[in-house]
Design a protein around this motif. Structure first.
Motif, PDB file in Angstrom:
ATOM      1  N   LYS A  93       0.835  -1.213   0.000  1.00 14.27           N
ATOM      2  CA  LYS A  93       0.000   0.000   0.000  1.00 14.27           C
ATOM      3  C   LYS A  93       0.864   1.256   0.000  1.00 14.27           C
ATOM      4  CE  LYS A  93      -3.508   0.046   2.853  1.00 14.27           C
ATOM      5  NZ  LYS A  93      -4.295  -0.187   4.099  1.00 14.27           N
ATOM      6  N   TYR A 121      -4.242   0.235  -4.739  1.00 18.43           N
ATOM      7  CA  TYR A 121      -4.404   0.600  -3.333  1.00 18.43           C
ATOM      8  C   TYR A 121      -5.768   0.178  -2.803  1.00 18.43           C
ATOM      9  CZ  TYR A 121      -4.435   3.371   0.938  1.00 18.43           C
ATOM     10  OH  TYR A 121      -4.508   3.757   2.251  1.00 18.43           O
ATOM     11  N   GLN A 122      -6.838   0.423  -3.581  1.00 22.81           N
ATOM     12  CA  GLN A 122      -8.180   0.050  -3.133  1.00 22.81           C
ATOM     13  C   GLN A 122      -8.306  -1.449  -2.948  1.00 22.81           C
ATOM     14  OE1 GLN A 122     -10.642   2.141  -2.243  1.00 22.81           O
ATOM     15  NE2 GLN A 122      -9.226   3.846  -2.623  1.00 22.81           N
ATOM     16  N   ASP A 136      -6.352  -2.419   0.142  1.00 20.97           N
ATOM     17  CA  ASP A 136      -7.002  -1.944   1.355  1.00 20.97           C
ATOM     18  C   ASP A 136      -8.094  -2.903   1.823  1.00 20.97           C
ATOM     19  OD1 ASP A 136      -7.193   0.060   3.364  1.00 20.97           O
ATOM     20  OD2 ASP A 136      -9.014   0.822   2.411  1.00 20.97           O
TER      21      ASP A 136
END
Length: 249
Positions: A107, A122-123, A126
């Motif tokens: 991340k 990143y999403q 996450d």
């Protein structure tokens, strides 16, 4: 005396030939001097004169379409170039970070990288703590949001492409109507009477088409750039899910 006459004849012919050459040189010089102002005017000056002759009404609107269209095109090109990412390099960095430092390290790599591909990574990362399915849903949903950002204001560019030639054709129609009204009022067909109106009519069409052609080139480039970024986003989404599945094992 017999030798004198041929000598005089040769001398006379030489003088006459010299005079003819001098006359031709002078004529060419005059032609060059007459043509010089035309050449010195240049393309920009001629274009400006033709634009003024076309009339301030429709030509001003066509010019406004060109300026606004170019503004949108330049803004989109800058945004898309900034959104472009070296996906192969990013993929390798995320994969190495996952192997060495886990999800948080991956991340951090995405946070330090610009572009929609890094945002999609990143999403997905996450939501990796929940499940692979949750990460996949997040990637798909955020991918749609990023596509909307990439295509922002492109519809305005297509609108200006459509309006510019239509305005030119409208100017043509109005100019022809004015020409026929003059013919009807005078009662006879005179080329000098309607030449100005016909010229205005044709110039509005020409400038409308030129505006549409210029904006169409930028539009095609922008669409090709968006397609390229979207393909990278889709490939990266699949790659990320595969990496998460391997990391879970």
């Amino acid at each position: 005396m017999k030798k004198l006459f041929p000598s005089l004849a040769v001398a006379g012919a030489f003088v006459a030939g010299t005079n003819m050459v001098s006359a031709k040189v002078a004529a060419v010089a005059l032609l060059v001097q007459d043509a010089a102002p035309e050449a010195e005017r240049g393309f920009t000056q001629i274009l400006k004169e033709q634009f003024i002759q076309g009339g301030a009404g429709f030509m001003g609107i066509v010019l406004l379409c060109l300026i606004l269209g170019l503004a949108v095109a330049i803004e989109r090109i800058i945004y898309l170039n900034m959104a472009s990412t070296n996906t192969a390099k990013l993929k390798q960095q995320v994969e190495d970070a996952l192997a060495s430092g886990g999800v948080e390290a991956a991340k951090e790599v995405c946070r330090n990288t610009k572009g929609p591909v890094a945002s999609i990574y990143y999403q997905g990362l996450d939501r990796a703590g929940e499940s692979v399915e949750s990460a996949e849903k997040a990637v798909v949903a955020y991918g749609g949001v990023q596509m909307g950002q990439l295509e922002k204001n492109v519809s305005w560019l297509s609108l200006f492409i459509a309006i510019a030639p239509m305005l030119g054709f409208m100017g043509t129609v109005i100019g022809m109507i004015q020409a026929f009204q003059k013919i009807a009022a005078v009662g006879n067909l005179s080329a000098s009477l309607i030449a100005g109106d016909i010229q205005v009519a044709l110039l509005t069409t020409v400038f409308g088409l030129i505006t549409a052609i210029i904006l169409q080139i930028f539009y095609n480039y922008i669409i090709a750039k968006i397609d390229s970024i979207v393909n990278d986003m889709e490939d990266s989404s699949i790659t990320l899910i595969d990496m998460l599945v391997d990391h879970k094992k």
